[in-house]
Design a protein around this motif. Structure first.
Motif, PDB file in Angstrom:
ATOM      1  N   LEU A  16     -62.467 -46.499 -15.724  1.00 15.45           N
ATOM      2  CA  LEU A  16     -61.565 -45.537 -16.355  1.00 15.45           C
ATOM      3  C   LEU A  16     -61.810 -44.105 -15.843  1.00 15.45           C
ATOM      4  CD1 LEU A  16     -61.647 -46.933 -20.021  1.00 15.45           C
ATOM      5  CD2 LEU A  16     -60.233 -47.643 -18.087  1.00 15.45           C
ATOM      6  N   ASN A  17     -62.611 -44.002 -14.770  1.00 19.19           N
ATOM      7  CA  ASN A  17     -62.864 -42.712 -14.096  1.00 19.19           C
ATOM      8  C   ASN A  17     -63.349 -41.613 -15.042  1.00 19.19           C
ATOM      9  OD1 ASN A  17     -62.011 -43.699 -11.572  1.00 19.19           O
ATOM     10  ND2 ASN A  17     -59.879 -43.368 -12.162  1.00 19.19           N
ATOM     11  N   GLU A  19     -65.518 -39.296 -15.178  1.00 19.22           N
ATOM     12  CA  GLU A  19     -66.414 -38.657 -14.212  1.00 19.22           C
ATOM     13  C   GLU A  19     -67.624 -37.937 -14.815  1.00 19.22           C
ATOM     14  OE1 GLU A  19     -63.888 -36.145 -11.911  1.00 19.22           O
ATOM     15  OE2 GLU A  19     -63.093 -37.787 -10.720  1.00 19.22           O
ATOM     16  N   ASP A  20     -67.407 -37.246 -15.919  1.00 20.09           N
ATOM     17  CA  ASP A  20     -68.496 -36.421 -16.452  1.00 20.09           C
ATOM     18  C   ASP A  20     -69.306 -37.117 -17.538  1.00 20.09           C
ATOM     19  OD1 ASP A  20     -67.818 -34.387 -14.751  1.00 20.09           O
ATOM     20  OD2 ASP A  20     -66.310 -33.603 -16.125  1.00 20.09           O
ATOM     21  N   ILE A  42     -53.165 -46.544 -22.045  1.00 19.99           N
ATOM     22  CA  ILE A  42     -53.288 -47.100 -20.683  1.00 19.99           C
ATOM     23  C   ILE A  42     -54.688 -47.683 -20.499  1.00 19.99           C
ATOM     24  CG2 ILE A  42     -53.293 -46.539 -18.217  1.00 19.99           C
ATOM     25  CD1 ILE A  42     -51.127 -44.454 -18.848  1.00 19.99           C
ATOM     26  N   LEU A  45     -54.905 -51.093 -21.953  1.00 19.89           N
ATOM     27  CA  LEU A  45     -54.417 -52.141 -21.047  1.00 19.89           C
ATOM     28  C   LEU A  45     -55.484 -52.521 -20.023  1.00 19.89           C
ATOM     29  CD1 LEU A  45     -50.746 -50.969 -20.427  1.00 19.89           C
ATOM     30  CD2 LEU A  45     -51.451 -53.143 -21.403  1.00 19.89           C
ATOM     31  N   GLU A  46     -56.192 -51.502 -19.518  1.00 21.33           N
ATOM     32  CA  GLU A  46     -57.275 -51.766 -18.556  1.00 21.33           C
ATOM     33  C   GLU A  46     -58.353 -52.651 -19.210  1.00 21.33           C
ATOM     34  OE1 GLU A  46     -57.667 -50.756 -15.369  1.00 21.33           O
ATOM     35  OE2 GLU A  46     -56.130 -49.217 -15.107  1.00 21.33           O
ATOM     36  N   VAL A  49     -57.174 -56.297 -19.567  1.00 24.33           N
ATOM     37  CA  VAL A  49     -57.276 -57.002 -18.276  1.00 24.33           C
ATOM     38  C   VAL A  49     -58.737 -57.325 -17.969  1.00 24.33           C
ATOM     39  CG1 VAL A  49     -56.902 -56.794 -15.793  1.00 24.33           C
ATOM     40  CG2 VAL A  49     -55.140 -56.007 -17.375  1.00 24.33           C
ATOM     41  N   LYS A  53     -60.290 -60.885 -17.001  1.00 26.63           N
ATOM     42  CA  LYS A  53     -60.855 -61.074 -15.661  1.00 26.63           C
ATOM     43  C   LYS A  53     -62.363 -61.365 -15.682  1.00 26.63           C
ATOM     44  CE  LYS A  53     -61.198 -58.629 -11.238  1.00 26.63           C
ATOM     45  NZ  LYS A  53     -60.958 -57.357 -10.544  1.00 26.63           N
TER      46      LYS A  53
ATOM     47  N   LYS B  43     -61.672 -28.487 -11.511  1.00 25.51           N
ATOM     48  CA  LYS B  43     -61.891 -28.391 -12.965  1.00 25.51           C
ATOM     49  C   LYS B  43     -61.424 -27.055 -13.538  1.00 25.51           C
ATOM     50  CE  LYS B  43     -65.617 -31.692 -13.048  1.00 25.51           C
ATOM     51  NZ  LYS B  43     -67.061 -31.891 -12.991  1.00 25.51           N
ATOM     52  N   PRO B  48     -60.385 -32.125 -17.715  1.00 20.61           N
ATOM     53  CA  PRO B  48     -61.040 -33.367 -17.264  1.00 20.61           C
ATOM     54  C   PRO B  48     -60.317 -34.636 -17.721  1.00 20.61           C
ATOM     55  CG  PRO B  48     -62.648 -31.853 -18.180  1.00 20.61           C
ATOM     56  CD  PRO B  48     -61.320 -31.237 -18.428  1.00 20.61           C
ATOM     57  N   ARG B  52     -58.866 -37.340 -14.692  1.00 22.14           N
ATOM     58  CA  ARG B  52     -59.537 -38.611 -14.377  1.00 22.14           C
ATOM     59  C   ARG B  52     -58.608 -39.661 -13.794  1.00 22.14           C
ATOM     60  NH1 ARG B  52     -59.718 -42.669 -18.642  1.00 22.14           N
ATOM     61  NH2 ARG B  52     -58.622 -41.921 -20.495  1.00 22.14           N
ATOM     62  N   ARG B  53     -57.318 -39.559 -14.069  1.00 17.92           N
ATOM     63  CA  ARG B  53     -56.395 -40.537 -13.482  1.00 17.92           C
ATOM     64  C   ARG B  53     -55.668 -39.985 -12.263  1.00 17.92           C
ATOM     65  NH1 ARG B  53     -54.435 -41.951 -18.778  1.00 17.92           N
ATOM     66  NH2 ARG B  53     -55.705 -43.649 -19.573  1.00 17.92           N
ATOM     67  N   LYS B  59     -54.143 -33.808  -7.566  1.00 19.55           N
ATOM     68  CA  LYS B  59     -55.029 -32.686  -7.902  1.00 19.55           C
ATOM     69  C   LYS B  59     -54.759 -31.485  -6.994  1.00 19.55           C
ATOM     70  CE  LYS B  59     -58.970 -35.468  -9.266  1.00 19.55           C
ATOM     71  NZ  LYS B  59     -60.390 -35.670  -9.058  1.00 19.55           N
ATOM     72  N   LYS B  94     -54.796 -48.937  -3.334  1.00 21.25           N
ATOM     73  CA  LYS B  94     -55.649 -49.561  -4.352  1.00 21.25           C
ATOM     74  C   LYS B  94     -54.877 -50.668  -5.084  1.00 21.25           C
ATOM     75  CE  LYS B  94     -58.641 -47.885  -8.062  1.00 21.25           C
ATOM     76  NZ  LYS B  94     -58.920 -46.719  -8.902  1.00 21.25           N
ATOM     77  N   ASN B 102     -57.020 -60.156  -6.090  1.00 22.60           N
ATOM     78  CA  ASN B 102     -57.024 -60.914  -7.345  1.00 22.60           C
ATOM     79  C   ASN B 102     -55.924 -61.957  -7.402  1.00 22.60           C
ATOM     80  OD1 ASN B 102     -59.226 -59.448  -8.402  1.00 22.60           O
ATOM     81  ND2 ASN B 102     -57.852 -57.801  -8.993  1.00 22.60           N
ATOM     82  N   TYR B 106     -54.412 -60.135 -12.929  1.00 23.86           N
ATOM     83  CA  TYR B 106     -55.235 -59.042 -13.462  1.00 23.86           C
ATOM     84  C   TYR B 106     -54.832 -57.657 -12.932  1.00 23.86           C
ATOM     85  CZ  TYR B 106     -58.182 -63.168 -14.077  1.00 23.86           C
ATOM     86  OH  TYR B 106     -58.659 -64.399 -14.372  1.00 23.86           O
ATOM     87  N   LEU B 107     -53.533 -57.411 -12.797  1.00 25.09           N
ATOM     88  CA  LEU B 107     -53.130 -56.095 -12.295  1.00 25.09           C
ATOM     89  C   LEU B 107     -53.141 -55.069 -13.417  1.00 25.09           C
ATOM     90  CD1 LEU B 107     -50.305 -57.212  -9.918  1.00 25.09           C
ATOM     91  CD2 LEU B 107     -52.588 -56.428  -9.331  1.00 25.09           C
ATOM     92  N   THR B 108     -53.779 -53.950 -13.162  1.00 16.63           N
ATOM     93  CA  THR B 108     -53.882 -52.906 -14.181  1.00 16.63           C
ATOM     94  C   THR B 108     -52.891 -51.776 -13.874  1.00 16.63           C
ATOM     95  OG1 THR B 108     -55.651 -51.885 -12.946  1.00 16.63           O
ATOM     96  CG2 THR B 108     -56.277 -53.432 -14.676  1.00 16.63           C
ATOM     97  N   PRO B 109     -52.554 -51.009 -14.906  1.00 23.07           N
ATOM     98  CA  PRO B 109     -51.458 -50.043 -14.725  1.00 23.07           C
ATOM     99  C   PRO B 109     -51.803 -48.750 -13.991  1.00 23.07           C
ATOM    100  CG  PRO B 109     -52.262 -49.987 -16.983  1.00 23.07           C
ATOM    101  CD  PRO B 109     -53.011 -51.080 -16.295  1.00 23.07           C
ATOM    102  N   THR B 110     -53.072 -48.320 -14.077  1.00 29.57           N
ATOM    103  CA  THR B 110     -53.374 -46.961 -13.624  1.00 29.57           C
ATOM    104  C   THR B 110     -52.956 -46.688 -12.181  1.00 29.57           C
ATOM    105  OG1 THR B 110     -55.208 -46.929 -15.169  1.00 29.57           O
ATOM    106  CG2 THR B 110     -55.181 -45.219 -13.497  1.00 29.57           C
ATOM    107  N   ILE B 113     -48.980 -46.855 -11.693  1.00 23.61           N
ATOM    108  CA  ILE B 113     -48.135 -45.749 -12.151  1.00 23.61           C
ATOM    109  C   ILE B 113     -48.307 -44.504 -11.289  1.00 23.61           C
ATOM    110  CG2 ILE B 113     -47.931 -46.513 -14.538  1.00 23.61           C
ATOM    111  CD1 ILE B 113     -50.138 -44.625 -15.302  1.00 23.61           C
TER     112      ILE B 113
END
Lengths: 86, 354
Positions: A16-17, A19-20, A42, A45-46, A49, A53, B43, B48, B52-53, B59, B94, B102, B106-110, B113
């Motif tokens: 889920l990234n 980072e900090d 979101i 959902l991860e 899955v 998995k 940042k 943050p 992250r996504r 960015k 990715k 896979n 198991y496909l994830t949305p991040t 999208i």
């Protein structure tokens, strides 16, 4: 069980990234959504899955997720009870 | 028709261009076949939780767009128009890799999208809370110019007053490997300062995000006036000089009126001859500049050239590192930019002081 909790924290941070955030920053009883770690739909959902998995658990009722993903402890309990893969 | 002005500029590139007080002074002499951007402190611009996504392209774009809007002295823009050749390439790679690895499970949305071309425009709009016109042009090395043309038409007709325009592309590892395989990338690392001496096939690749606020209102911060932009999907090399002449004539200029020609030379010995026909013939007596040794080649690298030309017109100085010949103009009033990639998608852009 502790190894599973560690595994879940590492997965959440990496996938889920977050980072900090370090593994030590996530308490076993901390809320994952809302005011706690701040995860959102979101991320949910991860996590669904990931359950399928990594542990062979299929969640068919999304309402179940709310209780299962409440904290690391609730996730670990549910996975331990329902996992179909090692 | 209203005039169109460039009221602010911002660049995230392989040089330290995010420092708007500097103009290519502290240069990085890369030696590589691909040069990534110098990352600003993301940042400072992006919370943050939101960052992250975000893929790198997003960015870079959010930082550049916020800098541009701020420099223009605006709280909000009327529209956001972006150009990108490849979109959010890393998340596309990715998502597709996950699909294969896979077995379509198991496909994830991040990553899905954020794998589209218009993700950048959407994310910039979300960050700026801009609910206006939002459009993304995807047309290889004419992507940025397409965005520019759309903005110019809307501003000239008075449909909008302030438009944020950007050119963005990010390096994707897998796509880069494919481009290496087909010989579009140089086989040997080349120093930034020696790009045009390489005399080999292929280009040094790069990435970047260059954003501008274009407006039909001139203000103290204005850099230049955008006179015209014209694109050609195909254009034989032999026709480049006469097409440039016709483009200038259509806008009331001749080759003698041009104080600086900014050319998209990328050191590819197979295609740089498109620039040679302008450099050695039509503009043989005109001061010339190039920039892809600093930015690397990517579909919207010409937006870095646009940034360079805007800055030259405002500051009335041309950094040594971009000079292509020894001719010196007495001043910079009118600048012509010409770009193409591998003999296709040619563009001419004309700027003048305001």
């Amino acid at each position: 069980m502790d190894a599973l909790k560690q595994e879940l924290k590492e997965f959440i941070i990496e996938q889920l990234n977050l980072e900090d955030i370090n593994v030590e920053d996530i308490g076993n009883d901390d809320a994952l959504f809302g005011d706690g770690l701040g995860l959102d739909s979101i991320d949910a959902l991860e996590l669904i899955v990931m359950l399928d998995k990594n542990y062979g658990i299929k969640l068919t009722d999304p309402k179940q997720g709310r209780a299962i993903f409440e904290s690391i402890n609730t996730m670990a309990d549910y996975i331990t009870a329902h996992r179909t893969t090692n | 028709m209203k005039k169109v002005y460039i009221n602010s500029i911002a660049s995230i590139s392989a040089q330290k261009t995010f420092d708007q007080a500097e103009f290519l002074t502290d240069l990085i002499d890369h030696e590589a076949i691909v040069i990534p951007v110098v990352n600003p402190n993301y940042k400072a611009f992006i919370p943050p939780a939101a960052a992250r996504r975000m893929a790198k392209g997003i960015k870079m774009s959010i930082v550049a767009s916020k800098m541009a809007v701020q420099e223009a002295g605006l709280e909000q823009v009327d529209a956001i128009i972006t150009g990108t050749g490849m979109g959010c390439l890393r998340d596309s790679e990715k998502f597709l890799s996950n699909l294969i690895d896979n077995d379509e499970q198991y496909l994830t949305p991040t990553s899905f999208i954020q794998s589209t071309h218009n993700t950048v425009g959407g994310q910039v709009a979300l960050e700026l809370k801009c609910k206006g016109y939002n459009f993304t042009y995807v047309h290889s090395s004419n992507s940025f110019e397409s965005a520019l043309l759309d903005a110019k038409l809307q501003l000239a007709s008075g449909e909008e007053d302030d438009i944020l325009v950007g050119g963005i592309d990010e390096i994707g590892d897998h796509t880069f490997k494919l481009q290496e395989l087909v010989g579009h990338v140089k086989r040997e690392a080349v120093k930034t300062s020696e790009l045009l001496k390489s005399k080999t096939s292929g280009a040094v690749f790069g990435e970047g995000a260059n954003f501008f606020v274009l407006s039909n209102k001139k203000q103290a911060s204005s850099y230049a006036e955008l006179i015209a932009v014209k694109m050609f999907n195909t254009l034989p090399k032999i026709s480049v000089p006469e097409t440039a002449t016709a483009f200038l004539a259509n806008n009331g200029f001749s080759a003698e009126d041009i104080d600086l020609v900014v050319l998209g030379y990328n050191g590819d010995v197979d295609y740089d001859s498109c620039y040679d026909v302008l450099s050695h013939e039509l503009f043989n007596d005109t001061q010339q500049a190039y920039y892809k040794h600093l930015s690397g080649e990517f579909n919207t690298a010409s937006s870095f050239g646009f940034w360079l030309a805007s800055k030259v017109l405002k500051l009335q100085s041309l950094p040594e590192v971009v000079k292509l010949n020894d001719i010196k103009s007495s001043g910079f009033k009118t600048v012509l930019l010409y770009n193409q990639y591998r003999g296709e998608n040619h563009s001419f852009t004309l700027l003048k002081t305001c």
